[in-house]
Design an enzyme around this catalytic site. Structure first.
Site, PDB file in Angstrom:
ATOM      1  CB  CYS A   1      44.315  49.302  18.306  1.00 19.61           C
ATOM      2  SG  CYS A   1      42.809  50.132  18.222  1.00 19.61           S
TER       3      CYS A   1
ATOM      4  CG  ASP B   1      43.558  48.401  51.109  1.00 15.60           C
ATOM      5  OD1 ASP B   1      43.232  47.919  52.068  1.00 15.60           O
ATOM      6  OD2 ASP B   1      42.731  48.819  50.127  1.00 15.60           O
TER       7      ASP B   1
ATOM      8  CB  CYS C   1      42.787  54.042  20.562  1.00 16.66           C
ATOM      9  SG  CYS C   1      42.054  52.473  20.699  1.00 16.66           S
TER      10      CYS C   1
ATOM     11  CG  ASP D   1      40.673  49.899  46.348  1.00 19.72           C
ATOM     12  OD1 ASP D   1      40.505  49.613  47.583  1.00 19.72           O
ATOM     13  OD2 ASP D   1      39.733  50.906  46.036  1.00 19.72           O
TER      14      ASP D   1
ATOM     15  CG  ASP E   1      40.366  46.482  50.593  1.00 17.06           C
ATOM     16  OD1 ASP E   1      39.909  46.653  51.798  1.00 17.06           O
ATOM     17  OD2 ASP E   1      40.112  47.641  49.685  1.00 17.06           O
TER      18      ASP E   1
END
Lengths: 761, 52
Positions: free
Chosen positions: A47, A641, A50, A637, A453
């Protein structure tokens, strides 16, 4: 997520991933005059607050010249001086400043600006075709409202002159793709588009030359205009997500500290590391290339590499693979492979082999085109022949055939898919989920099995104290006091979760690969694995236990045992429940030990759990399920994987995943909660049914308009109205995404509420 | 009728100017961060200023 705040703990956790000044300097690009530009990925900005917080934080650093946040790509571009008053500046303070403002910041290597070029070309084409369409339409309206012979001809000629360059320039995307498809003996949406555009232009020109009444210049140009909008939306959506995902380079080190033969050290980029080089890895750094330990002892965290959740001790001559995190002691490694050939390249090979299943997937628009275009072409041909043979007027037949082609031209169909997907991707983007491309949403909507996973996906990969085996109350205090001296994940968990006042000691030393040793008067306390704490004579317990174990000993005698389990990712239970309620089957495929995996599966209520799988076995599991006709969504992750992520029908990864895992995944979610998985599936399913509705609307509209065209009543005005109305209807329908299906969501939530009540009872 | 000889070129010229304006805005990167631009309207000016 509450606006612009992060809890203290997560900011603390960030500080461990900070980079050295050399590493930051390596990534930033020189601009000349002592200035350098640093691009950072900041996934949390969302936003205006930020933007100004970060920019203000950066500009307050004395050596920062400019700082600009790009909210769309979630990036910061920062220009800083290399030297202030002949002293070299420390660019890692830029990352520190962003962290202390409460945001995560990751180093970012800018990709070649190839993608932006395509986007700009598409936007230019929209501009040109929009300009042409507006002007031609202006002239056409005058013709429709009754301009007579000479004026009409002049207007037609002007239209023809505007349309020709616009068609060549803006239409080249479609012509190229149509030619490609035809050359390979296929057909796609671009074939009827190209045909309709060129034919209508040719016929209109012919009509103009012969002082005809009707011309379709406006139709052919505005057709391109609408279709280019669809094409651009599709492209922009893909690039937006890709830029944000590529921007996260959290887990790949940029270089390493090279030890020269004369003992001096300097920092070099990862590509420059040669096999045989000796590199130094400090505690808390990731291993950049595969290597063998020359000296030093430490524990390494392999969770991102193999999925093994507890740290592994390494000493001289142990092999260490790239991506592992060095935890306790500093190591000197001899590189055995260069970066390109490390473990990663093996994984990439597996990924390429695994991607076949996905490459066969045909996007829904192409599948529609395969059915749609033959029908349209046949209709046009039949009306041409019909008017020619029955009416005997071949010229009229040609005009009717062109009118049929224009009216049925998949203008609304071209918008039907991308508009829905862009709205859906925007909706997911707001929820912190990035979609790499539209076909990922289509595939996600079809998923019926979810393979997770374990480490890093279902669990956070950070341990949690679950049990204490001791008779003595003081043991906890001693262990707590010892653990405060270490950054080992188990020690940190012990400190975090025991509330006793820590005891202090005369001296504490950390023995890498073993644990902590403390002296208090004549007593020696040791905290660590069994072999270390109780001496080598004691046989360590078998690795069957689902928990990681830490032993506290006093003078070599077993005093207390602490058991740790991995923390479940927040929202994991709800996510599994929601998936179950939505009729999806869940299973775990993990590289961790079977007992640990079973434990997690039991906690979450997942029936099938496979442990100790190699990357290849994970792929085989996905392919086996595919073979049974199941559509697998893989959520994972780690580096291990990645091949399975590529092999599955569709895949998701958390933003904390390894680089290669994120690259392989179709969707990436940025918030910690696993709820993102059912959320994404819900949105994907909603958009799938909206796409089906849009197809129905667009085709329904054509069905209404086609008889008018075949009857020879389609004046250019009717063609223009039909085309734009169907496009507008399709776009409006796509915008219903947020409202649509909310009721069904509520029903699923209600279902969970009930199942939770049953459990409570 | 004769006024069309002036009016049509004028209309095309104005349209062309619009197109050029669009090209310029595209080249100067004004479409790079659409979301950020929307928020920056609300931000105070100080963050936008360059340091001397």
């Amino acid at each position: 997520m509450t606006c612009c705040t992060m809890d203290a703990e997560s900011v603390l956790a960030l500080s461990t991933t900070s980079s050295s000044a050399e590493e930051v300097r390596l990534v930033s690009q020189p601009l000349g005059e002592g200035l350098r530009q640093l691009d950072l990925s900041v996934p949390d900005v969302h936003c205006g607050g930020c933007i100004s917080t970060i920019e203000r934080a950066l500009l307050s650093l004395p050596f920062v010249k400019t700082a600009r946040v790009n909210l769309t790509a979630r990036r910061v571009t920062c220009v800083y001086q290399e030297e202030v008053e002949t002293r070299a500046t420390d660019p890692s303070k830029i990352l520190a400043a962003i962290n202390s403002a409460g945001y995560r910041a990751h180093l970012f290597t800018p990709q070649a600006p190839e993608n932006d070029k395509t986007r700009n070309q598409l936007l230019l084409a929209i501009g040109v075709s929009g300009f042409a369409a507006a002007n031609i339409m202006l002239l056409s309206v005058s013709v429709w409202s009754g301009a007579d012979a000479a004026t009409r001809d002049m207007f037609h000629w002007i239209s023809a002159m505007i349309a020709a360059p616009a068609l060549v320039y803006a239409g080249r995307f479609f012509f190229k793709s149509a030619r490609n498809a035809l050359r390979h003996g296929r057909t796609n949406m671009d074939v009827p588009i190209s045909l309709a555009v060129t034919l209508s232009y040719a016929v209109s020109l012919w009509e103009t030359v012969h002082h005809g009444e009707h011309a379709w210049f406006d139709a052919s140009v505005s057709l391109l205009f609408f279709l280019l909008i669809g094409r651009t939306l599709d492209h922009v959506m893909r690039e937006k997500a890709r830029a944000a995902i590529n921007g996260l380079a959290r887990l790949a080190p940029r270089g390493a500290l090279l030890i020269n033969p004369d003992g001096s050290r300097h920092y070099i980029a990862i590509e420059e590391i040669a096999a045989g080089d000796e590199i130094s890895i400090a505690a808390g750094e990731r291993v950049p290339v595969d290597g063998i330990v020359v000296s030093g002892e430490s524990d390494v965290d392999l969770s991102i590499v193999t999925g093994e959740s507890s740290p592994v001790a390494v000493a001289s001559n142990s092999e260490v693979s790239s991506g592992a995190m060095n935890l306790t002691g500093s190591l000197v490694l001899r590189a055995t492979k260069i970066a390109k050939n490390s473990l990663l390249s093996e994984i990439i090979g597996l990924m390429e082999a695994a991607e076949g299943g996905r490459a066969r997937y045909r996007r829904i628009a192409d599948r529609a085109a395969a059915l749609y275009s033959p029908v349209v072409h046949l209709l046009a041909l039949v009306s041409f022949l019909g008017w020619g043979f029955l009416g005997g007027d071949w010229k009229q037949g040609m005009l009717v055939a062109v009118a049929v082609l224009i009216i049925t031209c998949p203008c609304a169909l071209g918008l039907a898919v991308p508009v829905v997907q862009v709205v859906a991707a925007g909706e997911l983007f707001r929820k912190g989920i990035m979609v790499k491309d539209g076909s990922a949403l289509e595939r996600l909507a079809e998923a019926d099995t979810v393979a997770f996973d374990k480490t890093g996906t279902l669990t956070m990969g950070s341990p949690r104290l679950v049990g204490v085996g001791t008779m003595d109350e003081s043991a906890t205090a001693i262990a707590h006091g010892l653990a405060t001296h270490s950054r080992h994940p188990l020690s940190r968990a012990l400190v975090r979760e025991t509330k006793t006042a820590p005891m202090s000691f005369d001296s504490v030393t950390e023995i890498p690969g073993g644990g902590l040793e403390a002296r208090n008067g004549a007593d020696v306390y040791r905290l660590g694995n069994t072999a270390f704490a109780c001496g080598t004579s004691v046989v360590p317990r078998t690795a069957d236990s689902p928990f990681s174990e830490v032993v506290l000993s006093k003078n070599g005698v077993d005093f207390a045992r602490f058991f740790f389990d991995d923390t479940l990712r927040p929202g994991a239970c709800e996510a599994i429940d929601r998936l179950g309620a939505a009729g999806l089957e869940t299973l775990i495929v993990s590289g961790d030990r079977q007992t640990v995996v079973d434990n997690t599966a039991h906690a979450l209520g997942i029936d099938r759990a496979f442990g100790s799988l190699t990357p290849k076995q994970k792929v085989e599991e996905c392919q086996r399920l595919n073979g049974q006709g199941r559509r697998v969504l893989m959520v994972g992750d780690g580096i291990n994987d990645a091949p399975a992520l590529a092999a599955a029908h569709v895949s998701m990864a958390p933003a904390t995943a390894s680089d290669i895992g994120r690259q392989a995944a179709d969707l990436v979610f940025f918030n910690d909660r696993l709820d993102a998985v059912p959320e994404a599936i819900a949105v994907a399913r909603r958009s799938a049914s909206l796409i089906r509705q849009n197809f129905a609307l667009a085709i329904g509209y054509n069905v209404l308009a086609v008889p008018i065209a075949i009857a020879g009543l389609a004046t250019p005005l009717i063609a223009a109205v039909a085309m734009s109305t169907s496009s507008i209807i399709v776009v409006t329908n796509a915008l219903r995404l947020n409202a649509f299906g909310k009721r069904r969501d509520m029903q699923i939530r209600g279902g969970i509420g009930r199942s939770a009540e049953v459990k409570a009872a | 009728m004769n006024m069309l000889i002036y009016l049509i070129p004028i209309a095309l010229l104005m349209g062309g100017m619009g197109l050029l304006a669009f090209l310029w805005s595209l080249r100067s990167g004004q479409y790079d961060d659409l979301q950020g631009a929307a928020w920056r309207i609300l931000a105070e000016d100080e963050t936008d200023q360059r340091k001397p």
